[in-house]
Design an enzyme around this catalytic site. Structure first.
Site, PDB file in Angstrom:
ATOM      1  N   GLY A 212      38.482  47.710  43.419  1.00 20.52           N
ATOM      2  CA  GLY A 212      37.345  48.611  43.580  1.00 20.52           C
ATOM      3  C   GLY A 212      37.627  49.983  43.004  1.00 20.52           C
TER       4      GLY A 212
ATOM      5  N   ILE B  82      39.611  39.398  41.520  1.00 20.52           N
ATOM      6  CA  ILE B  82      38.602  40.406  41.231  1.00 20.52           C
ATOM      7  C   ILE B  82      39.264  41.721  40.818  1.00 20.52           C
ATOM      8  CG2 ILE B  82      36.951  39.357  42.807  1.00 20.52           C
ATOM      9  CD1 ILE B  82      37.573  41.593  44.806  1.00 20.52           C
TER      10      ILE B  82
ATOM     11  N   ASP C 237      48.719  49.546  43.254  1.00 21.52           N
ATOM     12  CA  ASP C 237      47.984  48.664  44.160  1.00 21.52           C
ATOM     13  C   ASP C 237      48.277  47.213  43.798  1.00 21.52           C
ATOM     14  OD1 ASP C 237      46.228  47.187  45.677  1.00 21.52           O
ATOM     15  OD2 ASP C 237      44.537  48.533  45.387  1.00 21.52           O
TER      16      ASP C 237
ATOM     17  N   HIS D  55      43.885  40.786  43.451  1.00 23.74           N
ATOM     18  CA  HIS D  55      43.547  41.177  42.088  1.00 23.74           C
ATOM     19  C   HIS D  55      44.430  40.529  41.020  1.00 23.74           C
ATOM     20  CE1 HIS D  55      41.129  44.036  44.232  1.00 23.74           C
ATOM     21  NE2 HIS D  55      42.199  44.533  44.815  1.00 23.74           N
TER      22      HIS D  55
END
Length: 272
Positions: A200, A197, A177, A182
């Site tokens: 998830g 961040i 990913d 991120h």
């Protein structure tokens, strides 16, 4: 800007994926496993963390319409495992968009996937997920089904706290990913964050480790299903506490940061 509602109910292209023992070890490191979990992080009698199922069953995403990708966040994730995953293996996955719902401030796009063994055609993983796209609501559509999840009126049976590393997202992204949200501070700023961040699904994997060790006796063969809603972002380096309520094979959970902010809500798992 608009989403493509014609995608609802239409199967996407069939996708084949294989993985190696190195891939499943790297995934374990990416969700925080370390020297106390060598059965997942080394090749000796290697086993696979159940939440790797989400990655194994992923198919390349279709363009959902014309929107700013910085406005898209992962909203919900669930999976069912029909057998324990091998350290190395492969599946063939079909997926479809199941709904596009109007949440006012944005749109919720739901999808599901089924992954079967490459050789036998046996169902291995059934997964479902949703993404929330800010700014794409208000089109007058259905708001979608409501979830009546609520924690029991008692203290959790287990509370497990894991720390994440400042570089956790940089490790996790190597499992495939590469969303710059991120890793790229300027892209994260476009999305309204002062720094990148955590994925998830990394938070999801950390939570899955807590469930595995606290409720399933660290045995992936007992871990049958898991689902939850992402309710707030996590920054790399923050600690996560998973509160777990057990009622036989049915498990409810909630994941929160040190300040009490809930980051995965409405959690359910099935562990035998």
């Amino acid at each position: 800007m608009a989403l493509d509602h014609s995608l609802i109910g239409a199967d996407g292209p069939v996708h084949e994926r294989t993985w190696t023992a190195k891939d499943t070890m790297l995934y374990a490191l990416g969700v925080g496993a370390g020297t106390s979990e060598l059965e997942f992080t080394t090749e000796k009698e290697q086993r696979v963390l159940p939440t790797f199922a989400v990655l194994a069953a992923q198919a390349p995403g279709r363009r959902l319409g014309d929107y700013d990708p910085a406005m898209l966040v992962h909203a919900e994730q669930g999976f069912e495992l029909h057998r324990e995953l091998p350290a190395a293996g492969g599946v063939r996955t079909t997926s479809r968009v199941t709904g596009i719902y109007d949440k006012g401030s944005g749109a919720l796009v739901t999808s599901e996937a089924r992954a079967v063994d490459l050789e036998t055609g046996e169902l291995v993983i059934a997964s479902r997920s949703s993404v929330f796209i800010r700014g794409e609501g208000g089109f007058g559509g259905d708001r979608g089904p409501r979830d009546t999840w609520a924690p029991p009126d008692r203290a959790p049976d287990h509370k497990v706290t894991y720390s994440t590393l400042p570089e956790q997202a940089l490790i996790y992204r190597l499992s495939g990913d590469y969303n710059p949200l991120h890793s790229d501070p300027s892209f994260a700023a476009r999305a309204g964050f002062d720094r990148p961040i955590l994925h998830g699904l990394c938070t999801y994997g950390v939570t899955g480790r807590a469930l595995l060790h606290a409720v399933a006796g660290s045995d992936p063969g007992r871990f049958k299903a898991m689902s939850g809603r992402f309710s707030s972002p996590v920054f790399p380096g923050e600690s996560l506490t998973v509160s777990i309520w057990v009622d036989g094979a049915d498990v409810l959970f909630r994941t929160a940061k040190d300040d009490g902010t809930v980051v995965i809500d409405r959690g359910r798992a099935t562990i035998t």
